[in-house]
Write a protein that holds these residues in place. Sequence first.
Motif, PDB file in Angstrom:
ATOM      1  N   UNK A  12       0.835  -1.206   0.000  1.00 51.75           N
ATOM      2  CA  UNK A  12       0.000   0.000   0.000  1.00 51.75           C
ATOM      3  C   UNK A  12       0.869   1.256   0.000  1.00 51.75           C
ATOM      4  N   UNK A  13       0.761   2.046  -1.028  1.00 51.94           N
ATOM      5  CA  UNK A  13       1.554   3.271  -1.135  1.00 51.94           C
ATOM      6  C   UNK A  13       1.068   4.286  -0.103  1.00 51.94           C
ATOM      7  N   UNK A  14       1.967   5.041   0.515  1.00 50.47           N
ATOM      8  CA  UNK A  14       1.540   6.016   1.519  1.00 50.47           C
ATOM      9  C   UNK A  14       0.472   6.991   1.037  1.00 50.47           C
ATOM     10  N   UNK A  15       0.543   7.417  -0.218  1.00 53.36           N
ATOM     11  CA  UNK A  15      -0.482   8.336  -0.737  1.00 53.36           C
ATOM     12  C   UNK A  15      -1.859   7.692  -0.710  1.00 53.36           C
ATOM     13  N   UNK A  16      -1.922   6.416  -1.091  1.00 53.27           N
ATOM     14  CA  UNK A  16      -3.199   5.708  -1.088  1.00 53.27           C
ATOM     15  C   UNK A  16      -3.690   5.514   0.339  1.00 53.27           C
ATOM     16  N   UNK A  17      -2.790   5.182   1.249  1.00 52.96           N
ATOM     17  CA  UNK A  17      -3.161   5.002   2.657  1.00 52.96           C
ATOM     18  C   UNK A  17      -3.717   6.302   3.232  1.00 52.96           C
ATOM     19  N   UNK A  18      -3.077   7.410   2.945  1.00 53.05           N
ATOM     20  CA  UNK A  18      -3.568   8.684   3.457  1.00 53.05           C
ATOM     21  C   UNK A  18      -4.943   9.018   2.900  1.00 53.05           C
ATOM     22  N   UNK A  19      -5.172   8.714   1.638  1.00 53.03           N
ATOM     23  CA  UNK A  19      -6.485   8.991   1.039  1.00 53.03           C
ATOM     24  C   UNK A  19      -7.571   8.154   1.687  1.00 53.03           C
ATOM     25  N   UNK A  20      -7.300   6.880   1.910  1.00 52.21           N
ATOM     26  CA  UNK A  20      -8.301   6.009   2.523  1.00 52.21           C
ATOM     27  C   UNK A  20      -8.446   6.301   4.016  1.00 52.21           C
ATOM     28  N   UNK A  21      -7.370   6.705   4.664  1.00 48.11           N
ATOM     29  CA  UNK A  21      -7.452   7.083   6.070  1.00 48.11           C
ATOM     30  C   UNK A  21      -8.381   8.281   6.240  1.00 48.11           C
ATOM     31  N   UNK A  22      -8.280   9.263   5.347  1.00 52.50           N
ATOM     32  CA  UNK A  22      -9.168  10.428   5.410  1.00 52.50           C
ATOM     33  C   UNK A  22     -10.618  10.012   5.200  1.00 52.50           C
ATOM     34  N   UNK A  23     -10.820   9.064   4.290  1.00 55.30           N
ATOM     35  CA  UNK A  23     -12.177   8.594   3.997  1.00 55.30           C
ATOM     36  C   UNK A  23     -12.803   7.927   5.216  1.00 55.30           C
ATOM     37  N   UNK A  24     -12.006   7.188   5.974  1.00 54.55           N
ATOM     38  CA  UNK A  24     -12.535   6.427   7.112  1.00 54.55           C
ATOM     39  C   UNK A  24     -12.282   7.104   8.461  1.00 54.55           C
ATOM     40  N   UNK A  25     -11.702   8.293   8.453  1.00 56.03           N
ATOM     41  CA  UNK A  25     -11.480   9.012   9.702  1.00 56.03           C
ATOM     42  C   UNK A  25     -10.413   8.394  10.589  1.00 56.03           C
ATOM     43  N   UNK A  26      -9.318   7.917   9.978  1.00 55.17           N
ATOM     44  CA  UNK A  26      -8.227   7.272  10.713  1.00 55.17           C
ATOM     45  C   UNK A  26      -6.987   8.162  10.655  1.00 55.17           C
ATOM     46  N   UNK A  27      -6.340   8.340  11.776  1.00 54.15           N
ATOM     47  CA  UNK A  27      -5.138   9.169  11.858  1.00 54.15           C
ATOM     48  C   UNK A  27      -3.897   8.306  11.603  1.00 54.15           C
ATOM     49  N   UNK A  28      -3.227   8.564  10.494  1.00 54.15           N
ATOM     50  CA  UNK A  28      -2.010   7.801  10.175  1.00 54.15           C
ATOM     51  C   UNK A  28      -0.774   8.702  10.204  1.00 54.15           C
ATOM     52  N   UNK A  29      -0.898   9.877  10.811  1.00 59.92           N
ATOM     53  CA  UNK A  29       0.217  10.827  10.805  1.00 59.92           C
ATOM     54  C   UNK A  29       1.441  10.303  11.554  1.00 59.92           C
ATOM     55  N   UNK A  30       1.232   9.363  12.482  1.00 61.17           N
ATOM     56  CA  UNK A  30       2.365   8.844  13.250  1.00 61.17           C
ATOM     57  C   UNK A  30       3.262   7.930  12.422  1.00 61.17           C
ATOM     58  N   UNK A  31       2.756   7.416  11.319  1.00 56.75           N
ATOM     59  CA  UNK A  31       3.543   6.445  10.542  1.00 56.75           C
ATOM     60  C   UNK A  31       3.924   6.937   9.158  1.00 56.75           C
ATOM     61  N   UNK A  32       3.424   8.096   8.735  1.00 50.54           N
ATOM     62  CA  UNK A  32       3.753   8.622   7.409  1.00 50.54           C
ATOM     63  C   UNK A  32       4.251  10.057   7.562  1.00 50.54           C
ATOM     64  N   UNK A  33       5.491  10.286   7.134  1.00 49.19           N
ATOM     65  CA  UNK A  33       6.080  11.623   7.164  1.00 49.19           C
ATOM     66  C   UNK A  33       6.650  11.925   5.779  1.00 49.19           C
TER      67      UNK A  33
END
Length: 329
Positions: A12-33
Amino acid sequence: MAELHCHIEGAAHPDLVEAHAARHGIDVSAIIHNGHYVWHDFTSFLAAYDLASSVFRTEADYADLAADHLGRLAAAGTIYAEFFISPDHAREAGLSPEAYVAGLSRGIAQARHDHDIEARMIVVGVRHLGAEAVERAARFAARPGQPLVTGFGLAGDERIGAPADFARAFAIARDAGLGLTAHAGELCGAESVRATLDALKPSRIGHGVRTAEDPDLVRRIVAEGIVLEVCPGSNLALGLYPDAAAHPLKQLVATGARVTLNSDDPPFFRTSLADEYAFAAQAGIDAGTRLGFTRQAVEAAFVDEATRRRLQDRLGLVAIALGAPSAGG
């Protein structure tokens, strides 16, 4: 290029993860910089992997994941890819294994249509969940009506459980006509590979780099034609070897072992399949041998023979363009 060893959630590419995280209301800022995954040891890698995977929750999410992964591979010149899927992971995400496979199958179909890349899925049992869980995964893999599920494998913590514990699961998969592979010789040494071959009789070994530590075992895998799914970037990122010069890829190639190159969990290890081929070039492996890695992957792929011939025909055209032999070497 062609790939046999990649975990779909780990792709899973970080860009895709961030897009889906926003869709589902999940905070992934701790693992993607700054567009990259951040982790510092094996434990934090697993935590980052689990959080990133948690953003894929629906059939449509998994269709997006497969299509994105395969599209990126195709853009780099890949004609075929297999990836590992885990019904246990699907259940943790709140999705039935059937919906999980259906979504991934949709993504494969989309990538085939859009990018002319072929793909198949390998169901894996997770060894540290125990023999019963691995057998459950094998029974799921063996179900009819899943034409893109063509293989079964063993993943998870190699240090837990003896290979013989999973022999029944492999018998279920073998009886169903599935291709067989198993992770071994990564965290554990050559004896892990030997025990896996003895107990499970797979045609392929995931990783298998520790085979190089035992000359007798190397001779065995060469004689038996066992295919090694080697992932140099993963090995270096996880500290199996101190540096690129210490990695045994070139040594294994010199023995005549059937080697393929693979990316494992590519964005987590800041690699790609193209990077793995570049690593081989930097290690002094010539262009003809690198093309041979792709040829080995196509020969070892868990596909029907008609599909294999189509892939070999495409590879032959590439070989002609490069001025390399189109078959047999």
